[in-house]
Scaffold this motif. Structure first.
Motif, short mmCIF file in Angstrom:
data_model
loop_
_atom_site.label_atom_id
_atom_site.label_comp_id
_atom_site.label_asym_id
_atom_site.label_seq_id
_atom_site.Cartn_x
_atom_site.Cartn_y
_atom_site.Cartn_z
N TYR A 49 0.82 -1.21 0.00
CA TYR A 49 0.00 0.00 0.00
C TYR A 49 0.86 1.26 0.00
O TYR A 49 1.87 1.35 0.71
CB TYR A 49 -0.94 0.01 1.21
N ILE A 51 0.69 5.31 0.71
CA ILE A 51 -0.07 6.35 1.38
C ILE A 51 0.47 7.69 0.90
O ILE A 51 1.69 7.93 0.91
CB ILE A 51 0.07 6.26 2.91
N ILE A 71 -4.99 6.12 0.16
CA ILE A 71 -4.31 4.83 0.29
C ILE A 71 -4.60 4.03 -0.98
O ILE A 71 -5.76 3.83 -1.33
CB ILE A 71 -4.79 4.06 1.52
#
Length: 306
Positions: A49, A51, A71
């Motif tokens: 992921y 961010i 995200i």
């Protein structure tokens, strides 16, 4: 725990002190920056992921910062909208003390704009002896992720977005941050500010970073009485008509009206009153017109310039 408390006290001592006599002539003609576009200020990854956090002008500034957090799953490029997200900014000093600032800890997803919406009122700039770090957590498919990232907080060159920190007569620690107008006009301007209080911990600190030790809340039901003046000697500390005190609205922020009758240096003299009408900070400014003499300011004030 002692270092945390000392750090918070030091923050308020430093930010509450008034600077020496203002050089108004040096400020005349300075350009008020326009920061209307949100750009990526920082990004980092945790597992699969990414961010990213957007802020005005792609920069974190001392004072109020509206933040947009996204995200993205880097495996399929899909944005995550169902995660529980927390956001905690912490400033560390050279002596090891740590403090935070008003912020949105539980960041909610804005489905209309497709980002997690929050804010942070950074109380100081990044220096060689003071550094900021963001602590962010999120949960996807019952999997928890935690990550932290060093960031840089820059000086706010737009005085219309100034802030002040102080201790009230109730011995509570407060912060007032200007949010709008970013670029005023010679007219009656809607004035918006955030008013926050540090929530003193009621339990011993847990594992760092324990959010209960760094908690702030929006002050509810207060009033900010407003008396704007042009304080430099040539202006005689004159005021303007049709100003409106700031009161809290449904968005949690404080709204009023400031009438700027000409461009230049202005001081927003304030008196902060609690829900019961008790004055927690601020003094009445003399009404005398004083050409040739720099104007008296309230003990609670914020300078602006346009």
């Amino acid at each position: 725990m002692k270092s945390l408390i000392y750090g918070i006290i030091a923050l308020f001592v430093v930010t509450s002190c008034t600077i020496d006599k203002t050089d108004y002539n040096a400020e005349i003609g300075s350009e008020v920056p326009d920061n209307y576009e949100f750009k990526e200020a920082v990004s980092f990854t945790s597992g699969n992921y990414k961010i990213s956090i957007d802020a005005l002008n792609g920069t974190f500034y001392k004072g109020y910062n509206e933040l947009h957090l996204k995200i993205v799953n880097t495996q399929n490029n899909q944005e995550i909208s169902t995660s529980a997200v927390t956001f905690l900014p912490i400033m560390s000093n050279a002596d090891g003390s740590k403090s935070s600032c008003p912020h949105e800890y539980n960041v909610a997803y804005d489905s209309a704009n497709k980002y997690y919406s929050g804010y942070s009122v950074f109380t100081g700039e990044s220096t060689t002896t003071a550094s900021w770090k963001l602590y962010i957590s999120f949960t996807v498919d019952n999997q928890a992720y935690e990550i932290n990232k060093d960031i840089s907080v820059e000086k706010q060159s737009n005085k219309n977005l100034n802030m002040t920190a102080f201790t009230g007569k109730d011995d509570e620690q407060y912060i007032i941050a200007l949010i709008s107008p970013q670029k005023p006009t010679v007219s009656e301007n809607p004035l918006v500010a955030g008013v926050y209080k540090y929530n003193k911990p009621t339990t011993p600190a847990g594992a760092f970073p324990d959010p209960s030790q760094f908690s702030y809340s929006e002050v509810a039901g207060y009033t900010l009485k407003l008396d704007p003046r042009m304080p430099e000697a040539s202006m005689g500390n004159h005021s303007s008509p049709n100003n409106k005190d700031l009161t809290q609205q449904d968005d949690g922020l404080y709204h009023g009206v400031v009438n700027y009758t000409m461009t230049g240096n202005w001081t927003l003299n304030l008196i902060m009153m609690n829900q019961n009408g008790l004055i927690l900070k601020g003094t009445v400014v003399p009404t005398d017109f004083t050409p040739g003499v720099e104007g008296v300011k309230s003990e609670l004030y914020i300078d602006t310039l346009f």
